[in-house]
Design a protein around this motif. Structure first.
Motif, mmCIF file in Angstrom:
data_model
loop_
_atom_site.group_PDB
_atom_site.id
_atom_site.type_symbol
_atom_site.label_atom_id
_atom_site.label_comp_id
_atom_site.label_asym_id
_atom_site.label_seq_id
_atom_site.Cartn_x
_atom_site.Cartn_y
_atom_site.Cartn_z
ATOM 1 N N GLU A 201 0.792 -1.166 -0.144
ATOM 2 C CA GLU A 201 -0.586 -0.037 -0.572
ATOM 3 C C GLU A 201 1.001 1.351 0.257
ATOM 4 O O GLU A 201 1.752 1.092 1.047
ATOM 5 C CB GLU A 201 -1.194 -0.279 1.365
ATOM 6 N N GLU A 202 0.572 2.057 -1.210
ATOM 7 C CA GLU A 202 0.770 3.975 -1.022
ATOM 8 C C GLU A 202 -0.218 4.831 -0.385
ATOM 9 O O GLU A 202 -0.804 4.395 -1.006
ATOM 10 C CB GLU A 202 1.523 3.783 -2.493
ATOM 11 N N ASP A 203 0.924 5.598 -0.159
ATOM 12 C CA ASP A 203 -0.016 7.114 0.198
ATOM 13 C C ASP A 203 0.098 8.322 -0.589
ATOM 14 O O ASP A 203 1.142 7.955 -1.278
ATOM 15 C CB ASP A 203 -0.725 7.354 1.325
ATOM 16 N N LYS A 204 -1.149 8.765 -0.690
ATOM 17 C CA LYS A 204 -1.298 9.937 -1.763
ATOM 18 C C LYS A 204 -1.441 11.001 -0.762
ATOM 19 O O LYS A 204 -2.600 10.823 -0.109
ATOM 20 C CB LYS A 204 -1.211 9.428 -3.551
ATOM 21 N N ALA A 205 -0.911 12.014 -0.770
ATOM 22 C CA ALA A 205 -2.148 12.823 0.582
ATOM 23 C C ALA A 205 -2.205 14.158 -1.078
ATOM 24 O O ALA A 205 -1.200 14.856 -1.489
ATOM 25 C CB ALA A 205 -1.155 13.840 0.881
ATOM 26 N N VAL A 206 -3.417 14.907 -0.396
ATOM 27 C CA VAL A 206 -4.494 15.962 -1.190
ATOM 28 C C VAL A 206 -4.838 16.904 -0.490
ATOM 29 O O VAL A 206 -5.393 16.437 0.574
ATOM 30 C CB VAL A 206 -5.059 15.638 -2.140
ATOM 31 N N PHE A 207 -4.128 18.481 -0.398
ATOM 32 C CA PHE A 207 -3.992 19.207 0.314
ATOM 33 C C PHE A 207 -5.812 20.083 0.006
ATOM 34 O O PHE A 207 -5.826 20.232 -1.016
ATOM 35 C CB PHE A 207 -3.161 19.487 1.015
ATOM 36 N N TYR A 208 -5.668 20.616 0.978
ATOM 37 C CA TYR A 208 -6.879 21.705 0.651
ATOM 38 C C TYR A 208 -6.264 23.164 -0.112
ATOM 39 O O TYR A 208 -5.182 23.600 0.088
ATOM 40 C CB TYR A 208 -7.909 22.340 2.473
ATOM 41 N N SER A 209 -6.978 23.240 -1.003
ATOM 42 C CA SER A 209 -7.341 24.677 -1.475
ATOM 43 C C SER A 209 -7.910 26.144 -0.936
ATOM 44 O O SER A 209 -8.852 25.972 -0.215
ATOM 45 C CB SER A 209 -7.782 24.642 -2.689
ATOM 46 N N PRO A 210 -7.475 27.269 -1.018
ATOM 47 C CA PRO A 210 -7.544 28.191 -0.397
ATOM 48 C C PRO A 210 -9.668 28.559 -0.431
ATOM 49 O O PRO A 210 -9.863 28.828 -0.151
ATOM 50 C CB PRO A 210 -6.908 29.542 -0.425
ATOM 51 N N SER A 211 -8.877 28.246 -2.069
ATOM 52 C CA SER A 211 -10.459 28.130 -2.682
ATOM 53 C C SER A 211 -11.824 27.083 -3.217
ATOM 54 O O SER A 211 -11.141 26.332 -3.242
ATOM 55 C CB SER A 211 -10.334 28.568 -4.705
ATOM 56 N N ALA A 212 -12.478 26.899 -1.748
ATOM 57 C CA ALA A 212 -13.283 25.843 -2.319
ATOM 58 C C ALA A 212 -14.055 25.844 -3.124
ATOM 59 O O ALA A 212 -14.178 24.226 -3.732
ATOM 60 C CB ALA A 212 -14.826 26.455 -1.498
ATOM 61 N N ASP A 213 -13.490 26.201 -5.026
ATOM 62 C CA ASP A 213 -14.422 26.150 -5.922
ATOM 63 C C ASP A 213 -12.773 25.154 -7.161
ATOM 64 O O ASP A 213 -13.842 24.608 -7.253
ATOM 65 C CB ASP A 213 -14.597 27.222 -6.812
ATOM 66 N N PHE A 214 -11.628 25.009 -5.964
ATOM 67 C CA PHE A 214 -10.803 24.583 -6.810
ATOM 68 C C PHE A 214 -10.258 23.277 -5.541
ATOM 69 O O PHE A 214 -9.132 23.341 -6.248
ATOM 70 C CB PHE A 214 -10.041 25.611 -7.658
ATOM 71 N N CYS A 215 -11.185 23.072 -4.669
ATOM 72 C CA CYS A 215 -9.856 23.097 -3.766
ATOM 73 C C CYS A 215 -10.349 21.246 -4.172
ATOM 74 O O CYS A 215 -11.797 20.379 -3.968
ATOM 75 C CB CYS A 215 -10.613 22.950 -2.246
ATOM 76 N N PRO A 216 -9.870 19.718 -4.364
ATOM 77 C CA PRO A 216 -9.635 19.114 -4.844
ATOM 78 C C PRO A 216 -10.217 17.933 -2.664
ATOM 79 O O PRO A 216 -11.094 17.234 -3.410
ATOM 80 C CB PRO A 216 -8.331 18.320 -4.362
ATOM 81 N N VAL A 217 -9.889 18.784 -1.999
ATOM 82 C CA VAL A 217 -10.570 17.395 -1.064
ATOM 83 C C VAL A 217 -11.747 17.659 -1.027
ATOM 84 O O VAL A 217 -12.598 16.981 -0.688
ATOM 85 C CB VAL A 217 -9.569 17.993 0.461
ATOM 86 N N ARG A 218 -12.188 19.203 -0.743
ATOM 87 C CA ARG A 218 -14.013 20.028 -0.789
ATOM 88 C C ARG A 218 -14.504 18.629 -1.779
ATOM 89 O O ARG A 218 -15.657 18.270 -1.916
ATOM 90 C CB ARG A 218 -13.889 20.680 -0.704
ATOM 91 N N ALA A 219 -14.534 19.337 -2.941
ATOM 92 C CA ALA A 219 -14.488 18.335 -4.569
ATOM 93 C C ALA A 219 -14.680 16.630 -3.914
ATOM 94 O O ALA A 219 -15.966 16.219 -4.080
ATOM 95 C CB ALA A 219 -14.233 18.681 -5.505
ATOM 96 N N VAL A 220 -13.489 16.205 -3.770
ATOM 97 C CA VAL A 220 -14.139 14.839 -3.284
ATOM 98 C C VAL A 220 -14.926 14.610 -1.983
ATOM 99 O O VAL A 220 -15.579 13.481 -2.276
ATOM 100 C CB VAL A 220 -12.929 14.062 -2.950
ATOM 101 N N GLN A 221 -14.544 15.073 -1.023
ATOM 102 C CA GLN A 221 -15.801 15.078 -0.189
ATOM 103 C C GLN A 221 -17.326 15.513 -0.300
ATOM 104 O O GLN A 221 -18.227 14.611 -0.644
ATOM 105 C CB GLN A 221 -15.871 15.502 0.487
#
Length: 326
Positions: A201-221
């Motif tokens: 198993e390997e991990d990748k980390a994706v971080f919050y973006s200042p802009s909610a419109d372009f935030c990968p974390v919020r988008a996936v959630q």
């Protein structure tokens, strides 16, 4: 009739000799010889083409002569096929002989000379998927209708694919349970990848973006919340009416080709699914990130691979001549 599962397993080695192993190791032999599923599918199509060529010319495809393979690759070159495609066909022929316990003609020096000649005449430079800019990605996100399930899915896939430097095969293999939300980042647990075929198993980390419109974390959630489940494929196809398909394990998962189509639909026909990964590397290099930091995300093994992936051949954007102080 004797049960074949009780028979010894005969394994071809790299030196083309045969080793007899007990039947208890059969499933491990099968996995080791065949490799990844995507590779098997690609090889199968290439081998059908090679077998058709051999039948047409009335020569054996197994074991194949060096002259047979040389004629085959020369024909492909004459038809204008890419060097990468030709080399893939050669790899398929090599795998066929390995599985059959036959000496492979693909390692013969004469064939290597032919391939070198094809490389010189056809050209070694393969057409690479271009890298998009962050501005282009944001423009495509703005144009999406994220009030629909399709829009939510597409936004999540593009932002996650780019921020995580994912291959399309990795994206389509993800399950909801592979995604872990932590206080610092969204952690993606990769069970298998092109460079990790042994299930470590390997991990990748994706971080919050200042802009909610372009935030990968919020988008996936938001996309996961719309799925209404905690397991099964993360990125799924839509049924009629753009509704999410039922969560049946292993079913209705997006395909490699559908990811490619999705990228082209939103970013333009000149891009491909591979542009997600290439763009990550290019933008990270341009931002001055270290090779170690980049490899932590891409999971590439060497610095040379970063050089290969980075699209830094635009002489107007990437050129030391603009920093001479004149």
């Amino acid at each position: 009739m004797e049960n074949s599962s009780l028979l010894p397993v005969v394994v071809p080695t790299r030196s083309h000799s045969l080793v007899e192993l007990p039947p208890s190791v059969a499933r491990y032999v099968e996995a080791g010889l065949h490799g990844a599923e995507n590779t098997k599918r690609g090889y199968a199509a290439d081998l059908r083409s090679f077998q058709d060529y051999c039948e047409h010319h009335q020569v054996l495809h197994l074991p194949a002569e060096v002259t047979t393979v040389a004629g085959y690759v020369s024909q492909m070159a004459d038809r204008g096929m890419k060097l990468a495609t030709i080399r893939r066909h050669v790899a398929a022929i090599a795998k066929l002989h390995q599985l059959a316990g036959q000496p492979s003609p693909t390692g013969h020096e004469a064939l290597q000379v032919v391939l070198d000649g094809i490389a010189r005449l056809v050209g070694k430079r393969q057409r690479q998927a271009p890298a998009f800019t962050v501005a282009e990605l944001k423009q495509s996100i703005r144009a999406m209708d994220v009030t629909t399930p399709t829009g939510l899915r597409d936004r999540a896939l593009l932002l996650l694919g780019f921020a995580g430097a994912f291959r399309r095969s990795e994206l389509v293999a993800l399950n909801v349970e592979d995604v872990e939300l932590t206080r610092q980042a969204l952690v993606i647990h990769l069970r298998q990848s092109k460079t990790n075929q042994y299930g470590l198993e390997e991990d990748k980390a994706v971080f919050y973006s200042p802009s909610a419109d372009f935030c990968p974390v919020r988008a996936v959630q938001e996309w996961i919340e719309s799925l209404g489940r905690t397991s099964g494929p993360l990125f799924t196809r839509m049924s009629r009416g753009t509704q999410v398909r039922p969560a049946q394990p292993g079913q209705h998962r997006l395909t490699d080709q559908s990811v490619n189509d999705l990228v082209q639909r939103h970013l333009g026909i000149s891009y491909s699914a591979h542009s997600l990964r290439a763009s990550f590397v290019t933008i990270a290099v341009e931002a001055g990130q270290s090779n170690k930091a980049i490899k932590n995300q891409t999971k590439q093994k060497t610095d040379a691979m970063i050089e290969r992936y980075a699209r830094l051949d635009d002489v107007k954007r990437f050129n030391a001549a603009q920093y001479l102080g004149l």
